[in-house]
Enzyme design. Structure first.
Site, mmCIF file in Angstrom:
data_model
loop_
_atom_site.group_PDB
_atom_site.id
_atom_site.type_symbol
_atom_site.label_atom_id
_atom_site.label_comp_id
_atom_site.label_asym_id
_atom_site.label_seq_id
_atom_site.Cartn_x
_atom_site.Cartn_y
_atom_site.Cartn_z
ATOM 1 N N HIS A 146 7.684 -12.873 -11.047
ATOM 2 C CA HIS A 146 6.320 -13.199 -10.643
ATOM 3 C C HIS A 146 5.427 -13.062 -11.869
ATOM 4 O O HIS A 146 5.230 -11.959 -12.372
ATOM 5 C CB HIS A 146 5.884 -12.218 -9.546
ATOM 6 C CG HIS A 146 4.557 -12.506 -8.941
ATOM 7 N ND1 HIS A 146 4.398 -12.834 -7.618
ATOM 8 C CD2 HIS A 146 3.309 -12.519 -9.469
ATOM 9 C CE1 HIS A 146 3.118 -13.023 -7.362
ATOM 10 N NE2 HIS A 146 2.439 -12.835 -8.468
ATOM 11 N N HIS A 152 1.154 -2.355 -8.840
ATOM 12 C CA HIS A 152 0.785 -2.152 -10.228
ATOM 13 C C HIS A 152 -0.439 -1.255 -10.368
ATOM 14 O O HIS A 152 -1.225 -1.081 -9.441
ATOM 15 C CB HIS A 152 0.552 -3.481 -10.956
ATOM 16 C CG HIS A 152 -0.553 -4.330 -10.395
ATOM 17 N ND1 HIS A 152 -0.501 -4.945 -9.171
ATOM 18 C CD2 HIS A 152 -1.754 -4.683 -10.923
ATOM 19 C CE1 HIS A 152 -1.594 -5.637 -8.949
ATOM 20 N NE2 HIS A 152 -2.386 -5.488 -9.990
ATOM 21 N N GLU A 172 -10.663 -4.697 -10.853
ATOM 22 C CA GLU A 172 -10.520 -5.921 -10.071
ATOM 23 C C GLU A 172 -11.312 -5.874 -8.766
ATOM 24 O O GLU A 172 -11.142 -4.950 -7.966
ATOM 25 C CB GLU A 172 -9.041 -6.162 -9.719
ATOM 26 C CG GLU A 172 -8.109 -6.166 -10.913
ATOM 27 C CD GLU A 172 -6.646 -6.190 -10.493
ATOM 28 O OE1 GLU A 172 -6.373 -6.262 -9.275
ATOM 29 O OE2 GLU A 172 -5.768 -6.126 -11.373
ATOM 30 N N HIS A 192 -2.303 -0.367 -6.533
ATOM 31 C CA HIS A 192 -2.480 -1.328 -5.447
ATOM 32 C C HIS A 192 -1.331 -2.315 -5.453
ATOM 33 O O HIS A 192 -0.522 -2.362 -6.373
ATOM 34 C CB HIS A 192 -3.834 -2.048 -5.538
ATOM 35 C CG HIS A 192 -4.136 -2.662 -6.871
ATOM 36 N ND1 HIS A 192 -4.448 -1.927 -7.997
ATOM 37 C CD2 HIS A 192 -4.175 -3.947 -7.280
ATOM 38 C CE1 HIS A 192 -4.678 -2.709 -9.024
ATOM 39 N NE2 HIS A 192 -4.502 -3.962 -8.619
ATOM 40 N N HIS A 220 -10.275 -2.557 -6.655
ATOM 41 C CA HIS A 220 -9.240 -1.695 -7.224
ATOM 42 C C HIS A 220 -9.609 -1.466 -8.689
ATOM 43 O O HIS A 220 -9.486 -2.376 -9.512
ATOM 44 C CB HIS A 220 -7.863 -2.346 -7.103
ATOM 45 C CG HIS A 220 -7.498 -2.720 -5.704
ATOM 46 N ND1 HIS A 220 -7.038 -3.973 -5.347
ATOM 47 C CD2 HIS A 220 -7.557 -2.006 -4.550
ATOM 48 C CE1 HIS A 220 -6.805 -4.007 -4.050
ATOM 49 N NE2 HIS A 220 -7.114 -2.824 -3.542
#
Length: 437
Positions: free
Chosen positions: A292, A335, A341, A371, A365
C-alpha cells in the site's frame, strides 16, 4: 459527481498568465499602467507574493476596475460575526488524543457562509504566515449587499453539500460537491447558494500559496494536471448602494462601509486569481503489484514550507479508484507519523472507517498519535479473498501539516465530538502465537 449547472465560462491552466476582458479593448496593450486606461478605468495591481519573489513563484494580477479599492470607509470591529471563528495559534492545551466529530447541522436561522464559520482547529501562526486554520461552514443564505476578503491566508473551499457560486473580483466560479475552489489571500468575493443550504470545509492557508506537487519519478503525467484547473473570465458588477465590506485581518473580523460593489473589475491579466478544480479529474497513481503506497501519492495541492519535502499544508484526496495489489493489506496501515492530519469526508464511506466517520464530519490525528483502520475493517481486510476491486462510493480528503494542529475549545467541548471514538479499535485483540509461523 456532476458538473455544476450551465453557468460561467472558464480559462484553463494552473498558475498561467491569463488575460480576460468583459468589454472588448478594456485590457491596455503594451503596458500594464498606461497614463489613461481604456473606458476610464483604474489600473490596480493585486499581488499575493512579494514583488521580488522569483519569477517561477511570483503571483500578481493587474485589475482594471471602475473604482480603485481605496474608495471605501474605515474599518470597525465586527464582533457579532462568526463567534466561533478562531485563528492560530490557539491559547489552549492540545491533547494527544485521537479525535473525531459528527457534521455540523444545517442552520435553523438565516445565516450566510462567512457568519456561519466555525473553527475546528488551527496550526502554526497566521501572523508569522505559517500553518492553517480549519473551518466548517453550514449556511442557508446568500451574501446580500456584503462582500468579504481574508488577509490572513488564501481559502481552499471544499463543499460537502449544496453548490456555491463564488462571485469574485476576477469573475464567477460555480463550485459543487466534488469540486474545490481556491481564493487568493486578499481577493474580495461573495458567496451565493443557488441550490439551497450548503455545508462544507474551509482550509485557510496562512503560508505559501498552494502549488501543484512535484511528480518526481512518476514523470510528466499523473496526479492533478495543469490544464484541468479553471479560472473565471472577467465579469463585473456596476452597482451602487448601502454595501458592507467584511475583512478577516490578524485573526479578527472587521467591516467597512462602501457605496458600490467591489467586484467592479472589467478586465484582468496575471496569474493570481481564484480557480476551481474537479476532483474527479485527478489521475490516481497506485500499486499494481504489492503493498500500500504512501498517501502522499494522492496529493492534489501543496503549500511548501522552508524545508523541502515537508509541507506547510498538503491537500490530499481519497477518491474512487481501483485496488489491485496482491498479497497486500489494502486499507491504510496502522501508523504513527511526524506530520499532523485532519480528515474530512465529502461523500460515501472511507475505506478505513466504515462506521462513525460521516460526510461533513472530521477527524484529527496529531503528531505520533497512532491511528489506522477500525477493528472490523482490519478483520475483513485481513481475511478477504483479494481480487481487483473498485472503490466507488467514496470521496475523502486530508489536510496534513508539519505543524501541530490544535483543536479549538469549541471542538473539544462540543456535543458533536465523538467521545467514544477510540472504541472503534477495541476489537483489535491478540492474535500472536509463537508456535505458528
Amino acid at each position: 459527481m456532476s458538473e455544476p449547472a450551465t453557468g460561467p465560462r472558464y480559462l484553463t491552466g494552473f498558475d498561467n498568465e491569463h488575460e480576460t476582458e468583459a468589454l472588448e479593448g478594456a485590457l491596455p496593450r503594451g503596458r500594464f499602467s498606461p497614463q489613461r486606461v481604456p473606458y476610464g478605468l483604474y489600473a490596480e495591481q493585486f499581488s499575493s507574493t512579494a514583488f521580488t519573489a522569483p519569477r517561477a513563484s511570483n503571483r500578481r494580477t493587474w485589475l482594471y476596475r471602475i473604482r480603485p479599492s481605496v474608495v471605501q470607509g474605515d474599518y470597525a470591529p465586527y464582533p457579532e460575526g462568526s463567534p466561533l471563528l478562531a485563528t492560530g495559534p490557539q491559547r489552549t492545551n492540545t491533547p494527544p488524543n485521537m479525535l473525531r466529530w459528527d457534521p455540523l447541522p444545517l442552520p435553523e436561522v438565516d445565516v450566510d457562509l462567512v457568519d456561519s464559520l466555525t473553527t475546528v482547529a488551527s496550526c502554526g501562526d497566521a501572523l508569522a504566515q505559517q500553518g492553517m486554520g480549519i473551518h466548517l461552514y453550514a449556511a442557508n443564505r446568500s451574501m446580500q449587499d456584503r462582500y468579504f476578503y481574508c488577509a490572513d491566508g488564501e481559502w481552499l473551499l471544499i463543499p460537502q453539500q449544496g453548490e456555491l457560486r463564488l462571485r469574485t473580483e476576477c469573475g464567477v466560479l460555480d463550485v459543487a460537491p466534488g469540486f474545490v475552489a481556491v481564493i487568493p489571500r486578499g481577493m474580495k468575493f461573495a458567496v451565493d447558494l443557488p441550490t439551497g443550504p450548503a455545508r462544507g470545509y474551509v482550509c485557510e492557508n496562512y503560508g505559501a500559496p498552494f502549488v501543484l506537487p512535484e511528480r518526481g519519478p512518476v514523470g510528466a503525467n499523473g496526479y492533478a494536471n495543469d490544464r484541468d484547473f479553471e479560472y473565471p473570465v472577467a465579469h463585473y458588477e456596476d452597482r451602487e448602494g448601502d454595501i458592507e465590506l467584511l475583512c478577516k485581518f490578524a485573526g479578527h473580523l472587521y467591516r467597512a462601509p462602501i457605496d458600490h460593489s467591489p467586484l467592479d473589475v472589467v478586465a484582468w491579466t496575471g496569474n493570481s486569481a481564484p480557480y476551481r478544480y474537479d476532483l474527479s479529474r485527478f489521475n490516481v497513481i497506485g500499486s499494481v503489484s504489492y503493498d500500500h503506497p504512501d498517501p502522499s501519492i494522492l496529493t492534489v495541492l501543496t503549500s511548501p514550507s522552508e524545508t523541502e519535502g515537508v509541507a506547510n499544508v498538503d491537500f490530499v484526496i481519497f477518491p474512487p479508484r481501483w485496488m489491485v495489489a496482491e498479497n497486500t493489506f489494502r486499507p491504510p496501515w496502522f501508523h504513527r507519523n511526524v506530520m499532523n492530519e485532519y480528515m474530512g469526508l465529502i461523500e460515501g464511506v472511507y475505506d478505513a472507517k466504515e462506521t462513525g466517520f460521516l460526510p461533513g464530519g472530521g477527524s484529527l490525528h496529531n503528531c505520533m498519535s497512532p491511528h489506522g483502520p477500525e477493528a472490523a475493517v482490519f478483520e475483513k481486510a485481513s481475511n478477504a479473498t483479494l481480487k481487483p476491486e473498485r472503490y466507488v462510493d467514496t470521496l475523502a480528503f486530508m489536510l496534513e501539516s508539519r505543524y501541530l494542529i490544535q483543536p479549538t475549545p469549541w471542538a473539544l467541548e462540543t456535543s458533536l465530538r465523538q467521545r467514544d471514538y477510540c472504541r472503534c479499535w477495541e476489537g483489535l485483540t491478540r492474535h500472536f502465537d509463537p508456535t505458528r509461523p
